[in-house]
Design a protein around this motif. Structure first.
Motif, mmCIF file in Angstrom:
data_model
loop_
_atom_site.group_PDB
_atom_site.id
_atom_site.type_symbol
_atom_site.label_atom_id
_atom_site.label_comp_id
_atom_site.label_asym_id
_atom_site.label_seq_id
_atom_site.Cartn_x
_atom_site.Cartn_y
_atom_site.Cartn_z
ATOM 1 N N LEU A 201 -45.370 1.387 14.475
ATOM 2 C CA LEU A 201 -45.747 2.116 15.935
ATOM 3 C C LEU A 201 -46.842 1.630 16.808
ATOM 4 N N ALA B 218 -42.747 10.542 17.670
ATOM 5 C CA ALA B 218 -43.025 9.461 17.248
ATOM 6 C C ALA B 218 -44.014 9.413 16.120
ATOM 7 N N ASP C 234 -44.583 3.359 21.939
ATOM 8 C CA ASP C 234 -44.827 4.802 22.919
ATOM 9 C C ASP C 234 -45.434 4.211 24.107
ATOM 10 N N ILE D 156 -41.412 1.571 16.695
ATOM 11 C CA ILE D 156 -40.748 3.107 18.035
ATOM 12 C C ILE D 156 -42.172 2.378 18.928
ATOM 13 N N LEU E 279 -37.060 2.381 19.400
ATOM 14 C CA LEU E 279 -37.103 3.378 19.636
ATOM 15 C C LEU E 279 -37.893 3.213 20.818
#
Length: 252
Positions: free
Chosen positions: A83, A46, A166, A164, A195
């Motif tokens: 992110l 990431a 995480d 993304i 993701l």
């Protein structure tokens, strides 16, 4: 169509290789779960995708037709990459409202003051945070769940093309987990890809991924449909070791 294509991506930190050749494609509108045990390289991937300068990177990555590794971190963000950090940090002295304005200004998306307040309040309301949060310092005194929700509010304001997440589900109670899932599901469309990096399958019961990727020791070990996550839930990551052993046995 493909939004992100990785080919043999390797990454090292302080001369220790963490990613050892990762290749996969993420299509437009696709939701992919990336799972794996601790230390497998998920979070490293990431940060590499977002341009963390601490890593030495090799390989090829193409995002929206551009060489990703030639773009600075701020360029990647402005081109629609987002992110959500595993452990969002405190920013003492900076109010949430000022932070929201700053990120929108950096992306050339800052509306009029009236429109900004409406959008900011709507984003907070959607993730289950009161509008009074706008006057608080960023993440100062926030619980883990509140920090994750604030990350989602930023996502709602920026409307990225590649999201993304995480370990967005770590430290969340059941209600907060449902809020996360509701936001992700509401934003799923043909133009936005996700993701989702996670250790566990519980968020995937609420957000049904198109595919599941399993990382092991810096490489992709398995790929499959959503039911692969249920296999992991039932049998644990030990099944990867079994599969690797069988493969090695056949190759001998």
């Amino acid at each position: 169509m493909t939004l992100l294509q990785l080919e043999d991506v390797k990454a090292s930190f302080e001369e220790k290789q963490i990613l050892k050749g990762v290749s996969f494609a993420l299509g437009k509108g696709e939701v992919v779960a990336l799972m794996g045990p601790n230390g497998s390289g998920k979070s490293t991937l990431a940060h590499v995708l977002m341009g963390d300068p601490r890593y030495e990177v090799e390989g090829k990555a193409v995002y929206a037709g551009e060489n990703l590794f030639q773009l600075e971190p701020d360029e990647r963000s402005r081109k629609g990459m987002f992110l959500s950090f595993q452990q969002p940090r405190e920013i003492p002295g900076v109010r949430v409202s000022a932070f929201f304005r700053a990120i929108l200004r950096a992306h050339a998306k800052l509306p009029s003051p009236e429109e900004f307040l409406e959008e900011a309040r709507n984003a907070l309301r959607t993730v289950g945070l009161p509008e009074e949060v706008l006057e608080r310092e960023v993440n100062v005194g926030f619980s883990g769940g509140e920090r994750k929700r604030l990350e989602l509010a930023q996502m709602l304001l920026l409307k990225p093309r590649l999201v993304i997440l995480d370990e967005i589900d770590s430290g969340l109670d059941v209600d907060a987990l449902r809020v996360v899932a509701r936001v992700v599901n509401a934003l799923r469309d043909d133009s936005r890809s996700f993701l989702i990096i996670t250790h566990y399958s519980r968020i995937l019961h609420h957000v049904n991924p198109d595919r599941v990727l399993i990382m092991r020791e810096g490489r992709l070990a398995r790929e499959g449909p959503a039911r692969l996550a249920w296999e992991i839930e039932e049998k644990g990551y030990g099944l990867l070791e079994e599969a690797a052993s069988r493969t090695q046995s056949r190759g001998m």
